[in-house]
Motif scaffolding. Structure first.
Motif, PDB file in Angstrom:
ATOM      1  N   MET A 323       0.883  -1.229  -0.026  1.00 25.57           N
ATOM      2  CA  MET A 323       0.013   0.078  -0.018  1.00 25.57           C
ATOM      3  C   MET A 323       0.813   1.321   0.081  1.00 25.57           C
ATOM      4  SD  MET A 323      -3.232  -1.135   2.675  1.00 25.57           S
ATOM      5  CE  MET A 323      -4.211   0.521   1.997  1.00 25.57           C
ATOM      6  N   ARG A 324       0.226   2.377  -0.411  1.00 18.86           N
ATOM      7  CA  ARG A 324       1.115   3.761  -0.455  1.00 18.86           C
ATOM      8  C   ARG A 324       0.161   4.793   0.122  1.00 18.86           C
ATOM      9  NH1 ARG A 324       2.465   5.959  -6.335  1.00 18.86           N
ATOM     10  NH2 ARG A 324       1.846   7.649  -5.272  1.00 18.86           N
ATOM     11  N   GLY A 328       2.333   9.053  -1.870  1.00 14.59           N
ATOM     12  CA  GLY A 328       3.137   8.110  -2.097  1.00 14.59           C
ATOM     13  C   GLY A 328       4.386   8.591  -1.242  1.00 14.59           C
ATOM     14  N   GLU A 329       4.299   9.328  -0.224  1.00 17.72           N
ATOM     15  CA  GLU A 329       5.640   9.520   0.586  1.00 17.72           C
ATOM     16  C   GLU A 329       5.788   8.547   1.675  1.00 17.72           C
ATOM     17  OE1 GLU A 329       4.728  13.214   1.953  1.00 17.72           O
ATOM     18  OE2 GLU A 329       4.595  14.384   0.170  1.00 17.72           O
ATOM     19  N   ILE A 333       4.223  -2.673   3.499  1.00 21.66           N
ATOM     20  CA  ILE A 333       4.133  -4.221   3.210  1.00 21.66           C
ATOM     21  C   ILE A 333       2.976  -4.712   4.254  1.00 21.66           C
ATOM     22  CG2 ILE A 333       5.952  -4.217   1.437  1.00 21.66           C
ATOM     23  CD1 ILE A 333       7.407  -5.911   3.982  1.00 21.66           C
ATOM     24  N   ALA A 334       2.307  -5.630   3.908  1.00 23.42           N
ATOM     25  CA  ALA A 334       1.484  -6.102   5.037  1.00 23.42           C
ATOM     26  C   ALA A 334       0.679  -7.446   4.761  1.00 23.42           C
ATOM     27  CB  ALA A 334       0.332  -5.019   5.417  1.00 23.42           C
ATOM     28  N   SER A 335       0.313  -8.146   5.603  1.00 25.08           N
ATOM     29  CA  SER A 335      -0.472  -9.252   5.399  1.00 25.08           C
ATOM     30  C   SER A 335      -1.701  -9.334   6.385  1.00 25.08           C
ATOM     31  CB  SER A 335       0.474 -10.580   5.556  1.00 25.08           C
ATOM     32  OG  SER A 335       0.916 -10.617   7.034  1.00 25.08           O
ATOM     33  N   TRP A 336      -2.532 -10.175   5.998  1.00 23.61           N
ATOM     34  CA  TRP A 336      -3.792 -10.369   6.888  1.00 23.61           C
ATOM     35  C   TRP A 336      -4.130 -11.900   6.822  1.00 23.61           C
ATOM     36  CZ3 TRP A 336      -6.610  -8.130  10.681  1.00 23.61           C
ATOM     37  CH2 TRP A 336      -7.901  -8.647  11.254  1.00 23.61           C
ATOM     38  N   LEU A 403      -4.778   0.894   7.656  1.00 22.51           N
ATOM     39  CA  LEU A 403      -3.258   1.412   7.135  1.00 22.51           C
ATOM     40  C   LEU A 403      -3.310   2.378   5.967  1.00 22.51           C
ATOM     41  CD1 LEU A 403      -2.099  -2.439   6.053  1.00 22.51           C
ATOM     42  CD2 LEU A 403      -1.263  -0.882   8.003  1.00 22.51           C
ATOM     43  N   GLN A 404      -4.607   2.576   5.222  1.00 25.33           N
ATOM     44  CA  GLN A 404      -4.508   3.818   4.414  1.00 25.33           C
ATOM     45  C   GLN A 404      -4.593   5.024   5.070  1.00 25.33           C
ATOM     46  OE1 GLN A 404      -4.383   3.289   0.769  1.00 25.33           O
ATOM     47  NE2 GLN A 404      -3.683   5.197   1.433  1.00 25.33           N
ATOM     48  N   LYS A 405      -5.517   4.821   6.268  1.00 24.66           N
ATOM     49  CA  LYS A 405      -5.580   6.266   7.000  1.00 24.66           C
ATOM     50  C   LYS A 405      -4.227   6.459   7.766  1.00 24.66           C
ATOM     51  CE  LYS A 405     -10.653   6.032   7.871  1.00 24.66           C
ATOM     52  NZ  LYS A 405     -11.650   5.799   8.999  1.00 24.66           N
ATOM     53  N   THR A 406      -3.514   5.398   8.380  1.00 24.65           N
ATOM     54  CA  THR A 406      -2.276   5.442   8.857  1.00 24.65           C
ATOM     55  C   THR A 406      -1.241   6.196   7.952  1.00 24.65           C
ATOM     56  OG1 THR A 406      -2.869   3.562  10.330  1.00 24.65           O
ATOM     57  CG2 THR A 406      -0.427   4.284  10.234  1.00 24.65           C
TER      58      THR A 406
END
Length: 424
Positions: A323-324, A328-329, A333-336, A403-406
């Motif tokens: 995700m970014r 884009g700054e 990487i993630a998993s669920w 994650l997107q909000k973070t």
């Protein structure tokens, strides 16, 4: 008037750590200075905020003898001094609040009177316990009775895993959301304590041995299988084929740098870390804030280090995704999926700034981010989100939204704060 940068270290979906202000407390305390904090973005920013300090401000706060607190509108928050770049100097002040969108608030800084009682809730903790009265024999610690809490430790030469010297094998740190520990031996890997309560619990974990916390308790349990992997967010070096943890060193020091209401930190010194044919000295500063799942890892090398890496364990049948942030700054990487030791859902993620040019890779054990270019400083965050935590995330969609909000909030990481002259 002088302009300073205010950095926002974000905790999403938070409950306030602050208390309604008590006018009697305010009247009987000494106001040191105030700040006007501006949020120019179109979203409210909630969490633990950092204010860079001038020399005079730092001196004023360092010399204060009473407890420091901040008043924001009609709420009170702890105010804590902190080091955010691993140089050993407490260069920022941190407090918790919500800064409304496209507006500003006045943050008044107070020193409490000697007889003031401020009942703030403790929302972070860092600790290190070890035995003291035993002795080393054949590489094992024999005897030693109970564990005692200490602020620092030089790791004994030859210290290895399962020596029964350090409570749960290393330092631990937690917020009201999640707990972490790291193995303070040749593994130097991070593990996760899933929490079913918001109370601070680590002080009671592991006092009866290494097995109990691998079983479900009222507070939660160890929820991550680490093995020979990076666990979650551990420090590594990529040799071209695989990640090598901080396994071979000349010596290691560990210190509880902060154990505060809203921020706690663990600091480590690795002397002579062997990476290929070279050695380097490294300082690691791990920070956790109130109401946050994230640990911020800040690495400072003596000489620029290439191919620094981090990541998390590969679980069979669990896909990794990227995700970014909006601009884009920041990237992740993630998993669920069903990858916790409680056989239920947990999300794992590493978040890193694009400016460090991280390359996403994998080896036999880990999903990786490799920072190939030589860097003297490296910054990233890691987190675990277990579905059984209070108000926990329970679906992949919720985890991606979180994650997107973070990531977006990490990109909105500064605003201007106007600092008044220090008031006597």
């Amino acid at each position: 008037m002088k302009k300073l940068l205010l950095f926002f270290l974000v905790a999403l979906f938070v409950a306030s750590c602050s208390h309604p202000s008590d006018n009697r407390l305010i009247r009987n305390s000494n106001q040191l200075f105030y700040i006007e904090v501006e949020n120019p973005t179109n979203t409210a920013i909630t969490g633990v905020h950092e204010i860079s300090l001038t020399t005079d401000q730092k001196s004023t706060l360092t010399n204060a003898t009473g407890m420091l607190f901040a008043k924001i509108n009609d709420e009170l928050s702890p105010l804590e001094l902190s080091d955010n770049n691993a140089d050993g100097i407490k260069n920022v002040a941190v407090f918790q609040s919500t800064i409304p969108a496209e507006s500003s608030v006045i943050v008044s800084i107070f020193e409490a009177s000697d007889d003031a009682i401020i009942d703030f809730e403790k929302k972070t903790q860092a600790e290190l316990w070890h035995r003291t009265t035993g002795n080393w024999r054949d590489g094992r610690y024999r005897g030693g009775g109970n564990f005692f809490r200490f602020d620092s430790l030089r790791v004994p030469d030859g210290f290895t895993d399962h020596t029964y010297f350090i409570k749960y094998e290393g330092p631990g740190w937690e917020s009201d959301r999640v707990g972490y520990r790291m193995y303070l031996d040749w593994r130097n890997a991070n593990d996760v304590f899933g929490k079913k309560v918001t109370d601070m619990v680590l002080q009671d974990v592991g006092v009866d041995g290494f097995e109990s916390y691998h079983h479900m308790d009222d507070w939660g349990m160890d929820v991550l299988k680490v093995g020979r992997s990076l666990g979650i967010g551990s420090i590594g070096w990529f040799d071209g084929e695989k990640a090598i943890r901080v396994e071979t060193t000349d010596s290691v020091m560990c210190k509880i740098e902060a154990d505060g209401f809203i921020r706690s930190q663990v600091k480590l010194w690795y002397y002579g870390w062997q990476t290929g044919d070279t050695k380097n000295n490294l300082i690691s500063l791990k920070t956790i804030d109130a109401d946050s799942r994230m640990t911020r890892e800040f690495l400072k090398f003596e000489i620029p280090q290439e191919n620094v890496c981090t990541g998390f364990i590969i679980e069979n049948g669990i896909d990794m995704f990227e995700m970014r942030g909006k601009n884009g700054e920041w990237r992740a990487i993630a998993s669920w999926g069903q990858q916790s030791l409680a056989s239920d859902n947990m999300g794992l993620a590493v978040l890193y700034p694009s400016s460090q040019n991280g390359k996403v890779k994998r080896d036999a054990l880990n999903h990786l981010v490799v920072f190939e270019k030589p860097l003297k400083e490296v910054e990233y965050y890691f987190l675990a989100a277990w579905e059984q935590e209070p108000g926990g995330i329970t679906t992949l969609l919720e985890f991606k939204e979180y994650l997107q909000k973070t990531l977006n909030q990490l990109e909105v990481n500064l605003a201007f704060a106007t600092i008044s002259d220090i008031k006597n």
